[in-house]
Design an enzyme around this catalytic site. Sequence first.
Site, PDB file in Angstrom:
ATOM      1  N   TYR A 284       0.705  -1.232   0.072  1.00 55.98           N
ATOM      2  CA  TYR A 284       0.080  -0.180  -0.106  1.00 55.98           C
ATOM      3  C   TYR A 284       0.984   1.160  -0.077  1.00 55.98           C
ATOM      4  CZ  TYR A 284      -3.773  -3.059   0.785  1.00 55.98           C
ATOM      5  OH  TYR A 284      -4.765  -4.073   0.778  1.00 55.98           O
ATOM      6  N   ASN A 307     -12.468  -0.734  -5.885  1.00 54.26           N
ATOM      7  CA  ASN A 307     -12.329  -1.293  -6.993  1.00 54.26           C
ATOM      8  C   ASN A 307     -13.686  -2.110  -7.474  1.00 54.26           C
ATOM      9  OD1 ASN A 307     -11.405  -2.318  -9.873  1.00 54.26           O
ATOM     10  ND2 ASN A 307     -10.264  -4.037  -8.747  1.00 54.26           N
ATOM     11  N   CYS A 315      -6.402  -5.239  -7.918  1.00 53.45           N
ATOM     12  CA  CYS A 315      -6.224  -4.900  -6.636  1.00 53.45           C
ATOM     13  C   CYS A 315      -5.608  -6.093  -5.733  1.00 53.45           C
ATOM     14  CB  CYS A 315      -7.766  -4.315  -6.082  1.00 53.45           C
ATOM     15  SG  CYS A 315      -9.007  -5.482  -6.084  1.00 53.45           S
ATOM     16  N   HIS A 316      -5.877  -7.329  -6.032  1.00 53.75           N
ATOM     17  CA  HIS A 316      -5.463  -8.419  -5.261  1.00 53.75           C
ATOM     18  C   HIS A 316      -4.064  -8.304  -5.208  1.00 53.75           C
ATOM     19  CE1 HIS A 316      -5.437 -10.129  -9.484  1.00 53.75           C
ATOM     20  NE2 HIS A 316      -4.381 -10.688  -9.201  1.00 53.75           N
ATOM     21  N   GLU A 342      -0.815 -16.587 -10.109  1.00 56.62           N
ATOM     22  CA  GLU A 342      -0.010 -15.758 -11.237  1.00 56.62           C
ATOM     23  C   GLU A 342       1.499 -16.171 -10.822  1.00 56.62           C
ATOM     24  OE1 GLU A 342      -1.102 -11.879 -10.349  1.00 56.62           O
ATOM     25  OE2 GLU A 342      -3.135 -12.303 -11.066  1.00 56.62           O
TER      26      GLU A 342
END
Length: 353
Positions: A284, A307, A315-316, A342
């Site tokens: 953040y 979002n 946003c993850h 990912e």
Amino acid sequence: MQVLPPVNEMQRAFLASDASYNGVFYAAVRTTGIFCLPACPARKPLPENVEFFATVKDALFAGYRACKRCCPTESTAPEWVRELLARLDASTDVRIREGELREMGLDPGRVRRQFLRDYGMTFHAYCRARRLGKAFESIRGGKALDDTVFDSGFDSHSGFRAAFARVFGTSPGPARDGDCIRLSWVQTPMGPMVAGAVDAGVCLLEFTERRMLEVQFDTLRQRFHLALVPGETAHLEQLRTELGEYFAGTRREFTVPLAYPGTAFEREVWTCLLGIPHGETRSYEELARAVGRPGASRAVGTANGRNRIAILIPCHRVVNKNGGLGGYGGGLWRKRLLLELEKAGGQRLLDIV
Ligand SMILES: [Zn+2]
């Protein structure tokens, strides 16, 4: 196939009768041989006597019977819902009466409950909204109003005009240049998602049990000044295809157009999120520095949480500085799995869990 949240999370949700987990898992009780929805109001068994399943079918094949209080078999979106929706889309009238439902072997009460649960409206209201959505498309396509009224199954012009104006906030005339938000549902290995699109692109993608969904609908209405109606568009089709490839590990970037109006600050944060590459994360604090507001990591976190297009606006990929996951509207277990997918690069989600 669908993946399950961690066992301790399911135990907590089942003990708390947390309805936001309905459809995500089923809890089966070894001592009674019965399986339930997470939200079942019946007295809860000891945790060591409970096992969890992803689907009704799995629970049934393991030898469990459906609980008579929470009726878990009625609350999943089964084959018959898909068939019913396909039939609705194929017909010009978009109206299926109770008698026809019975002929199809469906109990109208069950259909009503199912649609209330999954779509937030009765089957009757869904048909009506779908009809109006189709009428809207046909008027935009240049079809004469008279034909549209007739095709939509309305008995009179005045009835059609009134219903149309109630939903779209405008008369059928000006609708020719208008737009609306089409809503549809997307199945993913992490559970069903609700998706929305306007002409400019995809404007909504959320897990359906997220409690913020109603709020998101209201925000969308205000931001776009458009009506929300069930429907399909090329953007939603493309979204489905690309999401399928993403969960299969073969897509790293999305190309479907996005529409995400917000405050200047929110837009800045979301644009920054779009720049975080697949397989990487940011804290953040880093995100706050990137938008030129060092020290505003709390405000950045809030904008992040607002979002509306999960996964595509990633946003993850924002986590705590200390390596903790931070928060996630769609549930932390999903955030963890998205990041693992990912990081694994090129593997199917179902292979890494
Ligand atoms: Zn039950």
